[in-house]
Design a protein around this motif. Structure first.
Motif, PDB file in Angstrom:
ATOM      1  N   GLU A  92       0.830  -1.202   0.000  1.00 33.48           N
ATOM      2  CA  GLU A  92       0.000   0.000   0.000  1.00 33.48           C
ATOM      3  C   GLU A  92       0.863   1.250   0.000  1.00 33.48           C
ATOM      4  O   GLU A  92       0.565   2.216  -0.699  1.00 33.48           O
ATOM      5  CB  GLU A  92      -0.924   0.008   1.220  1.00 33.48           C
ATOM      6  N   GLU A  93       1.925   1.219   0.771  1.00 33.14           N
ATOM      7  CA  GLU A  93       2.818   2.372   0.818  1.00 33.14           C
ATOM      8  C   GLU A  93       3.469   2.596  -0.539  1.00 33.14           C
ATOM      9  O   GLU A  93       3.577   3.729  -1.010  1.00 33.14           O
ATOM     10  CB  GLU A  93       3.890   2.145   1.894  1.00 33.14           C
ATOM     11  N   GLN A  94       3.872   1.499  -1.175  1.00 37.85           N
ATOM     12  CA  GLN A  94       4.461   1.621  -2.514  1.00 37.85           C
ATOM     13  C   GLN A  94       3.419   2.152  -3.498  1.00 37.85           C
ATOM     14  O   GLN A  94       3.736   2.990  -4.345  1.00 37.85           O
ATOM     15  CB  GLN A  94       4.998   0.271  -2.987  1.00 37.85           C
ATOM     16  N   ASP A  95       2.175   1.665  -3.381  1.00 39.04           N
ATOM     17  CA  ASP A  95       1.109   2.152  -4.260  1.00 39.04           C
ATOM     18  C   ASP A  95       0.854   3.632  -4.017  1.00 39.04           C
ATOM     19  O   ASP A  95       0.649   4.393  -4.968  1.00 39.04           O
ATOM     20  CB  ASP A  95      -0.175   1.351  -4.047  1.00 39.04           C
ATOM     21  N   LEU A  96       0.841   4.030  -2.745  1.00 38.06           N
ATOM     22  CA  LEU A  96       0.647   5.451  -2.438  1.00 38.06           C
ATOM     23  C   LEU A  96       1.783   6.276  -3.018  1.00 38.06           C
ATOM     24  O   LEU A  96       1.547   7.338  -3.616  1.00 38.06           O
ATOM     25  CB  LEU A  96       0.559   5.673  -0.924  1.00 38.06           C
ATOM     26  N   ASN A  97       3.002   5.790  -2.847  1.00 42.44           N
ATOM     27  CA  ASN A  97       4.147   6.506  -3.411  1.00 42.44           C
ATOM     28  C   ASN A  97       4.066   6.535  -4.930  1.00 42.44           C
ATOM     29  O   ASN A  97       4.374   7.545  -5.559  1.00 42.44           O
ATOM     30  CB  ASN A  97       5.463   5.856  -2.974  1.00 42.44           C
ATOM     31  N   LYS A  98       3.622   5.412  -5.515  1.00 44.13           N
ATOM     32  CA  LYS A  98       3.506   5.349  -6.966  1.00 44.13           C
ATOM     33  C   LYS A  98       2.440   6.327  -7.458  1.00 44.13           C
ATOM     34  O   LYS A  98       2.660   7.073  -8.413  1.00 44.13           O
ATOM     35  CB  LYS A  98       3.160   3.927  -7.392  1.00 44.13           C
ATOM     36  N   SER A  99       1.275   6.326  -6.785  1.00 36.51           N
ATOM     37  CA  SER A  99       0.221   7.251  -7.212  1.00 36.51           C
ATOM     38  C   SER A  99       0.666   8.696  -7.000  1.00 36.51           C
ATOM     39  O   SER A  99       0.385   9.562  -7.831  1.00 36.51           O
ATOM     40  CB  SER A  99      -1.072   6.961  -6.447  1.00 36.51           C
ATOM     41  N   ARG A 100       1.376   8.941  -5.904  1.00 36.66           N
ATOM     42  CA  ARG A 100       1.884  10.302  -5.672  1.00 36.66           C
ATOM     43  C   ARG A 100       2.890  10.687  -6.758  1.00 36.66           C
ATOM     44  O   ARG A 100       2.872  11.811  -7.272  1.00 36.66           O
ATOM     45  CB  ARG A 100       2.525  10.384  -4.296  1.00 36.66           C
TER      46      ARG A 100
END
Length: 150
Positions: A92-100
């Protein structure tokens, strides 16, 4: 006779120094009388209670061993679940970073496109100013070419 009395004295001293059976028997009898007379049956009741508790504990030992084995299994399952949760949180953190990062990329692209549009407008304005000034200069010095003016 003197020898006999010496031997009796030596054996008496020897028996008093090294043979404690009579003293020990008297001490044991005294302790038993003490328990029986002064303390009545309190000590016997306490010993019976202690025996009962020990028996209960002995009966629960196998159950405790089984529970300990179950606890080891539960602990292993909890470790696995914790690791899975950790992996999910990392994803999830990677996804959040990716979306950011995607959002930042889109904003940067918009800014770059706006920058290029502004540069194009400025270039057109400079071209237009250059053309108008060059036409003015050509008119001023009489070098007007009709094909350029059209």
């Amino acid at each position: 006779m003197a020898g006999e009395s010496v031997i009796r004295d030596v054996s008496g001293v020897y028996s008093r120094l090294f043979d404690h059976r009579a003293v020990l028997q008297n001490e044991c009898k005294f302790v038993v009388r003490e328990f029986e007379s002064k303390r009545n049956d309190r000590e016997a009741l306490r010993l019976a209670e202690a025996l009962k508790i020990v028996n209960e504990i002995q009966n629960k030992i196998p159950e405790c061993k089984e529970l300990a084995e179950r606890m080891n299994d539960v602990q292993d399952h909890l470790k696995d679940a914790r690791q899975r949760c950790h992996d999910i949180l990392e994803k999830e953190e990677q996804d959040l970073n990716k979306s950011r990062r995607e959002e930042i990329k889109i904003k940067t692209k918009k800014k770059w496109d706006e920058f290029l549009k502004e540069k194009d407008k400025e270039e057109e304005k400079i071209e237009k100013d250059f053309m108008t000034k060059s036409l003015k200069l050509k008119e001023k010095y009489g070098m007007v070419d009709m094909s350029v003016a059209e």
